[in-house]
Write an enzyme that holds these catalytic residues in place. Structure first.
Site, PDB file in Angstrom:
ATOM      1  N   GLY A 113       0.824  -1.207   0.000  1.00  0.00           N
ATOM      2  CA  GLY A 113       0.000   0.000   0.000  1.00  0.00           C
ATOM      3  C   GLY A 113       0.856   1.254   0.000  1.00  0.00           C
ATOM      4  N   ARG A 173       7.295   1.782   1.169  1.00  0.00           N
ATOM      5  CA  ARG A 173       7.552   0.336   1.194  1.00  0.00           C
ATOM      6  C   ARG A 173       7.916  -0.156  -0.199  1.00  0.00           C
ATOM      7  NH1 ARG A 173       4.104  -3.153   5.304  1.00  0.00           N
ATOM      8  NH2 ARG A 173       4.775  -2.051   7.153  1.00  0.00           N
ATOM      9  N   ARG A 207       1.944  11.397  -8.226  1.00  0.00           N
ATOM     10  CA  ARG A 207       1.338  11.457  -6.882  1.00  0.00           C
ATOM     11  C   ARG A 207       2.196  10.784  -5.816  1.00  0.00           C
ATOM     12  NH1 ARG A 207      -4.758  12.072  -6.726  1.00  0.00           N
ATOM     13  NH2 ARG A 207      -5.225  12.848  -8.780  1.00  0.00           N
ATOM     14  N   ARG A 248      -0.056  -8.875  -3.407  1.00  0.00           N
ATOM     15  CA  ARG A 248      -0.114  -7.822  -2.397  1.00  0.00           C
ATOM     16  C   ARG A 248       0.731  -8.236  -1.206  1.00  0.00           C
ATOM     17  NH1 ARG A 248      -1.976  -4.259   1.173  1.00  0.00           N
ATOM     18  NH2 ARG A 248      -3.240  -4.925   2.927  1.00  0.00           N
ATOM     19  N   THR A 283      -0.358  -5.441   5.578  1.00  0.00           N
ATOM     20  CA  THR A 283      -0.655  -5.795   6.962  1.00  0.00           C
ATOM     21  C   THR A 283      -2.163  -6.031   7.102  1.00  0.00           C
ATOM     22  OG1 THR A 283      -0.808  -3.467   7.519  1.00  0.00           O
ATOM     23  CG2 THR A 283       1.287  -4.552   7.968  1.00  0.00           C
ATOM     24  N   MET A 318      -7.597  -3.870   3.565  1.00  0.00           N
ATOM     25  CA  MET A 318      -8.440  -2.917   2.831  1.00  0.00           C
ATOM     26  C   MET A 318      -8.312  -2.971   1.307  1.00  0.00           C
ATOM     27  SD  MET A 318      -8.256   0.325   5.473  1.00  0.00           S
ATOM     28  CE  MET A 318      -9.776   1.053   4.906  1.00  0.00           C
ATOM     29  N   GLU A 319      -7.643  -3.977   0.763  1.00  0.00           N
ATOM     30  CA  GLU A 319      -7.361  -3.952  -0.685  1.00  0.00           C
ATOM     31  C   GLU A 319      -7.599  -5.248  -1.462  1.00  0.00           C
ATOM     32  OE1 GLU A 319      -5.040  -2.889   1.641  1.00  0.00           O
ATOM     33  OE2 GLU A 319      -5.333  -0.739   1.382  1.00  0.00           O
ATOM     34  N   ASP A 370      -1.897  -6.252  14.010  1.00  0.00           N
ATOM     35  CA  ASP A 370      -2.654  -5.963  15.236  1.00  0.00           C
ATOM     36  C   ASP A 370      -3.778  -6.981  15.369  1.00  0.00           C
ATOM     37  OD1 ASP A 370      -3.361  -3.969  12.914  1.00  0.00           O
ATOM     38  OD2 ASP A 370      -5.233  -4.329  13.975  1.00  0.00           O
TER      39      ASP A 370
HETATM   40  N1  HPA Z   1      -8.393  -2.627   9.658  1.00  0.00           N
HETATM   41  C1  HPA Z   1      -8.153  -2.520   8.372  1.00  0.00           C
HETATM   42  N2  HPA Z   1      -6.969  -2.740   7.840  1.00  0.00           N
HETATM   43  C2  HPA Z   1      -5.966  -3.101   8.648  1.00  0.00           C
HETATM   44  C3  HPA Z   1      -6.159  -3.245   9.998  1.00  0.00           C
HETATM   45  C4  HPA Z   1      -7.438  -2.992  10.524  1.00  0.00           C
HETATM   46  O1  HPA Z   1      -7.672  -3.091  11.728  1.00  0.00           O
HETATM   47  N3  HPA Z   1      -4.967  -3.596  10.547  1.00  0.00           N
HETATM   48  C5  HPA Z   1      -4.086  -3.665   9.534  1.00  0.00           C
HETATM   49  N4  HPA Z   1      -4.685  -3.373   8.382  1.00  0.00           N
END
Ligand code: HPA
Length: 235
Positions: free
Chosen positions: A20, A24, A43, A87, A90, A181-182, A205
């Site tokens: 993302g 990175r 961008r 991809r 995280t 998210m992707e 996390d």
């Molecule tokens: N939400 C969405 N995307 C993420 C999260 C999350 O808690 N942690 C790492 N990517």
């Protein structure tokens, strides 16, 4: 060239890694590629091409979320003719079995995004990964004795939810291991253009326990994911 990408046709390799974060992408190119060359900086969404073990490879940042990702991925597939997308990102763990630092290979990617609704109505499309890539990534995980889970991801449109654990509870009871998210749009577009795709996500996390890894650990986890991604993509 496209409105979002100054690279010329032929500037990207068939294999493209998709983090993302633009920095990175730069870090991956500088630390893993031989002869990295910047091919896009529009961008500041950086893209590089080089070789890995002599094989042409690229990396392109996607930004965060499916609308941004869909732009870069559509153009990589439609204009630059990419064939394999991996991809490296995280994710947030949704069950106590999925611990921080573990890796999740996303077999499928559920989503709350409306991005696919019109395309597939009246169906609900189930975006899914390429099986060859899943097998190759799993073989790498076994050879390196990594804690690796294979199951569902959810590609969420919202990072800051009022009650995240509650929001994902039902999905977690139906085999969804982690939120990012992707992946859903990457999988959908890869199938649309006859390409292969996989999302490899480190668990940064845990939404159940609140545990999280610090930024330096995010970097070392990226190292493992990049090795896994390049090994799987070049099989
Ligand atoms: N939400 C969405 N995307 C993420 C999260 C999350 O808690 N942690 C790492 N990517």
């Amino acid at each position: 060239m496209t409105p979002h990408n100054e690279a010329k046709e032929g500037d990207y390799a068939d294999i493209v890694l998709l983090p993302g974060d633009p920095l990175r992408a730069k870090w991956i190119a500088e630390n893993f590629f031989e002869h990295p060359k910047l091919v896009n900086s529009v961008r500041n969404c950086l893209g590089y091409t080089g070789t890995w073990q002599g094989i042409p490879v690229s990396v392109q940042a996607t930004g965060m979320g499916q609308p941004s990702t869909a732009i870069y991925v559509h153009e990589l597939l439609n204009v630059y003719k990419a064939k394999t997308l991996v991809r490296v990102g995280t994710s947030g763990g949704l069950t106590t079995d999925v611990k921080v630092r573990d890796i999740v290979l996303g077999l499928s990617a559920s989503t709350d995004s409306a991005i696919n609704n019109d395309t597939f109505a009246p169906y609900t499309y189930a975006p899914f990964a390429n099986f060859e890539l899943v097998k190759a990534a799993d073989a790498f995980a076994t050879s390196q004795m990594l804690e690796c889970h294979i199951g569902g991801l959810v590609s969420s449109d919202t990072f800051y939810l009022d009650d995240p654990a509650k929001s994902y509870e039902t999905l977690a009871r139906h085999g969804v291991l982690a939120v990012e998210m992707e992946a859903a749009t990457i999988y959908t577009l890869a199938h649309r253009f006859g390409a292969r795709a996989l999302a490899i996500c480190t668990v940064s996390d845990c939404l159940i326990t609140g545990e999280e890894i610090d930024p330096s650990e995010r970097e070392s986890s990226l190292d493992t994911m990049v090795e896994m991604a390049l090994t799987a993509a070049t099989q």
